[in-house]
Design an enzyme around this catalytic site. Structure first.
Site, PDB file in Angstrom:
ATOM      1  N   ASP A  66       1.319  -0.720  -0.218  1.00  0.00           N
ATOM      2  CA  ASP A  66      -0.239  -0.129  -0.135  1.00  0.00           C
ATOM      3  C   ASP A  66       1.242   1.511   0.222  1.00  0.00           C
ATOM      4  O   ASP A  66       1.686   1.455  -0.145  1.00  0.00           O
ATOM      5  CB  ASP A  66      -0.844  -0.008   1.222  1.00  0.00           C
ATOM      6  CG  ASP A  66      -2.016  -1.362   1.114  1.00  0.00           C
ATOM      7  OD1 ASP A  66      -1.772  -1.420   0.583  1.00  0.00           O
ATOM      8  OD2 ASP A  66      -1.933  -1.464   2.664  1.00  0.00           O
ATOM      9  N   ARG A  67       0.685   2.215  -0.223  1.00  0.00           N
ATOM     10  CA  ARG A  67       1.431   3.684  -0.190  1.00  0.00           C
ATOM     11  C   ARG A  67       1.628   4.112   0.929  1.00  0.00           C
ATOM     12  O   ARG A  67       2.990   4.606   1.024  1.00  0.00           O
ATOM     13  CB  ARG A  67       0.071   5.051  -0.879  1.00  0.00           C
ATOM     14  CG  ARG A  67       1.219   6.288  -0.746  1.00  0.00           C
ATOM     15  CD  ARG A  67      -0.303   7.199  -1.437  1.00  0.00           C
ATOM     16  NE  ARG A  67      -1.065   7.373   0.370  1.00  0.00           N
ATOM     17  CZ  ARG A  67      -2.317   8.388   0.697  1.00  0.00           C
ATOM     18  NH1 ARG A  67      -2.568   8.719  -0.235  1.00  0.00           N
ATOM     19  NH2 ARG A  67      -2.877   8.258   1.559  1.00  0.00           N
TER      20      ARG A  67
END
Length: 291
Positions: free
Chosen positions: A129-130
Site C-alpha cells: 500500500d502507499r
C-alpha cells in the site's frame, strides 16, 4: 535477456521451452510472434524437432512502459541481472495510475534503468500500500516475473512484516483466520465478513508498552489490506492507520505524531528464479513503539 540451453534429449522445442527453460505458457505463445526462438542459430517454430547437442536460444525483449522516467529516491537492497529488491518508503505509490503518472516508485526505477543502461522492464512481484513501507521485489523481465509469481502463489516466497498496533493481544502468538471481503462494491476498503475470501495471518508479540504492541506478522494468504484488517478485527488496530483505526486508536496515533500506518515489510525470502538459491533480504527500516 537471452536464455540458452544445450539439449540432452530429443523432443519438440516447445517441450524444452516449458520444462528446461521454465517459460510460462503465456510467454511461450507471446514470444512465438516475436522471432525469439533459435536452434543452432537458425530461426525455428515451437514444434521444431530438437536433438541432443542442439543449442536452444531464446531472446526476450521487454516493452518499455509509456509513463515518464523521473529522478527520485531509490534504495536498492539487492540487484542482479534478473531482479532487484527495493526498500520502499512510506507515502509513495508503487506505480502510476490513470490519474497520476509521476512520483511513483516505478517512475524512479525507470529513470535508474535509463541511467545505468539497462533495457529492463518493471514487473512487480509483491505490492505494498502507499503508506506501507519496506521490501519490494521486482522482476526485470517477464520470464523472471512468471517464475516468481508462481513461487508466490505456491507459498515459496516468505514475507515477514513488523506491525505497531494499539492494544495488546491476549496471547503472545497465534493465528488469525477470518474471511476478508470488499466493504461494498464501489469501495477500495475491506472488512471481515462471512462471504469473504479465506484469509490467514500468523502473529507473534515482540514487545509491549503501556498502550501498544510490536508484532511480527506473517500473511499466509495475500488478501488486499489483510494485515491491517485482521489486526483491527482482533481489537488491536495498526497505529497511524487513517482508514481502519477506530476513533480512540487514531487519536492516540495523531498524538504520537504518526503520519503513516506503522506497517513495515521487513523481510522477504525467495528462491532465485534462475539459480534456485534462497535469497533473503531485510529492510533497513523498522518500527519503534511510543512509550
Amino acid at each position: 535477456m537471452v536464455l540458452e540451453h544445450i539439449a540432452t534429449r530429443d523432443g519438440k522445442l516447445v517441450s524444452f521451452l516449458r520444462h528446461e527453460l521454465e517459460l510460462s505458457s503465456t510467454l511461450t505463445t507471446k514470444l512465438k510472434y516475436r522471432d525469439a526462438y533459435r536452434v543452432n542459430g537458425e530461426r525455428v517454430h515451437v514444434h521444431h524437432r530438437v536433438h541432443p547437442g542442439d543449442k536452444i536460444t531464446v531472446t526476450i525483449e521487454e516493452e518499455m512502459p509509456d509513463y515518464p522516467a523521473q529522478e527520485g529516491p531509490l534504495t536498492i537492497l539487492y540487484e542482479d541481472e534478473s531482479l532487484l529488491v527495493l526498500d520502499k518508503p512510506a507515502g509513495i505509490m508503487m506505480h502510476p495510475t490513470f490519474n497520476r503518472t509521476e512520483g511513483t516508485l516505478a517512475n524512479y526505477l525507470l529513470y535508474y534503468y535509463q541511467q545505468t543502461g539497462q533495457k529492463s522492464a518493471i514487473h512487480l512481484v509483491n505490492r505494498l500500500d502507499r503508506d506501507t513501507f519496506g521490501v519490494v521485489l521486482i522482476a526485470k523481465n517477464s520470464h523472471t516475473h512468471a517464475i516468481l509469481c508462481e513461487a508466490l502463489q505456491s507459498g515459496n516466497i516468505k514475507k515477514t512484516y513488523l506491525g505497531g498496533v494499539y492494544g495488546h493481544p491476549e496471547n503472545n502468538e497465534g493465528t488469525i483466520i477470518a474471511p476478508i471481503a470488499r466493504l461494498d462494491p464501489m469501495s477500495l476498503l475491506r472488512c471481515v465478513r462471512d462471504d469473504g475470501q479465506y484469509a490467514e495471518t500468523q502473529y507473534k508479540v515482540l514487545a509491549r508498552t503501556e498502550h501498544c504492541s510490536l508484532l511480527e506478522l506473517h500473511p499466509i494468504t495475500g488478501r488486499t489490506h489483510q494485515l491491517r484488517v485482521h489486526c483491527c478485527y482482533m481489537g488491536w488496530p495498526m497505529l497511524g492507520d487513517s482508514q481502519y483505526d477506530p476513533k480512540e486508536a487514531y487519536e492516540f496515533s495523531c498524538a504520537c505524531g504518526y503520519e503513516y500506518q506503522q506497517l513495515c515489510a521487513v523481510e522477504l525470502s525467495f528462491p532465485h528464479p534462475l539459480t534456485k538459491e534462497t535469497i533473503t533480504v531485510r529492510s533497513k527500516q523498522t518500527i519503534t513503539l511510543p512509550e
